[in-house]
Motif scaffolding. Sequence first.
Motif, PDB file in Angstrom:
ATOM      1  N   GLU A  86      52.542  26.702  25.472  1.00 47.81           N
ATOM      2  CA  GLU A  86      51.001  26.459  25.906  1.00 47.81           C
ATOM      3  C   GLU A  86      50.189  25.497  25.323  1.00 47.81           C
ATOM      4  OE1 GLU A  86      46.825  26.313  25.323  1.00 47.81           O
ATOM      5  OE2 GLU A  86      47.908  27.122  23.395  1.00 47.81           O
TER       6      GLU A  86
ATOM      7  N   LYS B 229      52.352  25.890  29.693  1.00 46.86           N
ATOM      8  CA  LYS B 229      51.852  27.011  30.344  1.00 46.86           C
ATOM      9  C   LYS B 229      50.292  26.515  29.812  1.00 46.86           C
ATOM     10  CE  LYS B 229      54.252  29.367  33.027  1.00 46.86           C
ATOM     11  NZ  LYS B 229      53.774  30.130  34.402  1.00 46.86           N
ATOM     12  N   ARG B 230      49.603  27.141  30.883  1.00 47.01           N
ATOM     13  CA  ARG B 230      47.758  27.087  30.560  1.00 47.01           C
ATOM     14  C   ARG B 230      47.507  28.326  29.559  1.00 47.01           C
ATOM     15  NH1 ARG B 230      44.550  23.238  32.172  1.00 47.01           N
ATOM     16  NH2 ARG B 230      42.770  24.389  32.549  1.00 47.01           N
TER      17      ARG B 230
ATOM     18  N   GLU C 150      44.750  30.150  29.957  1.00 47.72           N
ATOM     19  CA  GLU C 150      44.601  30.987  31.100  1.00 47.72           C
ATOM     20  C   GLU C 150      45.732  31.831  31.848  1.00 47.72           C
ATOM     21  OE1 GLU C 150      42.721  27.410  33.213  1.00 47.72           O
ATOM     22  OE2 GLU C 150      43.498  28.357  31.353  1.00 47.72           O
ATOM     23  N   ASP C 151      46.831  30.992  32.108  1.00 48.81           N
ATOM     24  CA  ASP C 151      48.018  31.532  33.086  1.00 48.81           C
ATOM     25  C   ASP C 151      49.269  32.130  32.161  1.00 48.81           C
ATOM     26  OD1 ASP C 151      48.161  29.249  34.554  1.00 48.81           O
ATOM     27  OD2 ASP C 151      49.876  28.003  33.644  1.00 48.81           O
TER      28      ASP C 151
ATOM     29  N   CYS D 137      51.669  35.242  32.004  1.00 44.92           N
ATOM     30  CA  CYS D 137      53.079  34.813  30.846  1.00 44.92           C
ATOM     31  C   CYS D 137      54.242  35.344  30.872  1.00 44.92           C
ATOM     32  CB  CYS D 137      52.784  33.004  29.575  1.00 44.92           C
ATOM     33  SG  CYS D 137      51.844  32.090  29.748  1.00 44.92           S
TER      34      CYS D 137
ATOM     35  N   ALA E 135      42.336  35.061  32.671  1.00 40.64           N
ATOM     36  CA  ALA E 135      43.006  35.123  32.668  1.00 40.64           C
ATOM     37  C   ALA E 135      43.144  36.433  33.803  1.00 40.64           C
ATOM     38  CB  ALA E 135      44.473  35.214  31.872  1.00 40.64           C
TER      39      ALA E 135
END
Length: 510
Positions: A174, A212-213, A215-216, A218, A452
């Motif tokens: 992240e 990844k961000r 709020e993505d 995963c 998210a």
Amino acid sequence: MPQYLLGIDNGSTMVKAAVFRADGQEMSVAARKVDLLSPQSGWSEVDMESLWQLTAEAVREAVSRAEIDPTQIACVACTGHGNGLYLVDAAGRPVRPAIRGSDTRARAYIDRWLADGVDRAIRPKTMQAIWPAQPNALLAWMRDHEPESLHRAAANLTCKDYIRLRLTGEIWQERTDMSGCSLIDVGTGDYDPEVLEAFGISDMRRLLPPLKRSEDLCGTVTSAAAAATGLSAGTPVAGGMFDIDACGLASGMVDETQLCMIIGTWGNNQYISRTPVVHETVFMTTCYAIDGYYLMLEGSATSASNLEWFASEFFEAERAELARTGGDSVYELCNALVAQTRPEESGIVFLPFLYGCNVSLDGKAAFFGLDGWQTRAHVLRAVYEGIVFSHRWHMERLLQFRSPPERIRLSGGAARSGVWVQMFADILQTPVEVPSGTELGALGAAIGAAVAAGLYPTYEAACAAMVRMSRTCQPNTALADVYQAKYARYRKLLDALAPLWSELVWTASK
């Protein structure tokens, strides 16, 4: 529609899990103590399988205490301490014990890079200082001392990304966490081959997973993780975030007007801006969870862990008695003793450098100004004050680049102490607000989970709904002069010791 959120906070010494309602109300909390390993002087490690089991236990207990159907949890997100080294193989299995963020085995690599000017050359990209527990130095150390571990490894993760891997079976890194590791170009938010080349670890690129961000999404909770944690298989899991971001969000830090302080193992002092600060006097600039913002941080391991040591070493009898009688925490006793003293009574200065130092790699803790008439309460007050002085030292560095804040938001264990919160307000001469809730790291992770899951469209909206302040302490202006004089003594002592730290290093013999 599911209306609950689970936040997991993997700190330096504790694992905590908390269930929240969508409005931020804390439903339940569970915690487990992490046993650290120190096989050699300066080493700090943890068994990764044990860490996962402790996390799973905390999650199971938190969900049970909340008395909710696990299928009503909309999303899970993790936060945790930054840096260190969590090596896993292609199947996601631990390669060796994890190296924690307080490890110093790679000090020689930092010394060499500083001497060679590597930090100055690469800082426009990394935007931060370098130190021994960062993965750049640890990967270089592993290459020279444990090449077999690197050969077996397929990825290096940060702490919370390892826990997310155990929840989902998917390997991702992240962005906010990685932006504090001196391994990416913080301006672009992505890996940069020039950064790796500067540290001589270009061959380690294969160990850096896709970013990844916060709020993505995963992945989802696997059936194996569900069996271990009591969660429902298929529950979405978000990217999560660096613990400094989580505490920032839980303090409502969504614009440039605010400044927050975190009083924990590390004393972190931070604010956000759309313009990054790249300067040698600022410890770290990282990517913030809110897109378009950077987080500027000044911090060091000079905070509340110093009090933990003092209470452990000098209140053993009281701790035993409280355990026998079921009385209040030993920290309540500490607060009461400090409250019995006045700041003008004693001039003891405490340098809170038991676990790290913000002025020298060789700096050590010390008491100065002890007299025979002083009591344990006066010494304890000096511990409280010295920790606040260290936070002030960091804040003054940040104020080179922004205007003084109208208020400061304070979180961490010390925020539970009314006498300590008032001391922060008095020494900083700034109103101090304390956010509601007991586990702000987990709340910050839950805020990311809420975005998210689509419960809120933005972090700003989520914070507006989920963050509340429990109280505000106004500064006592009558104490401004006495605390200014005491802080001046603190600074003069640092200046006097500056040329001596390296000469005072003591290597203990076995």
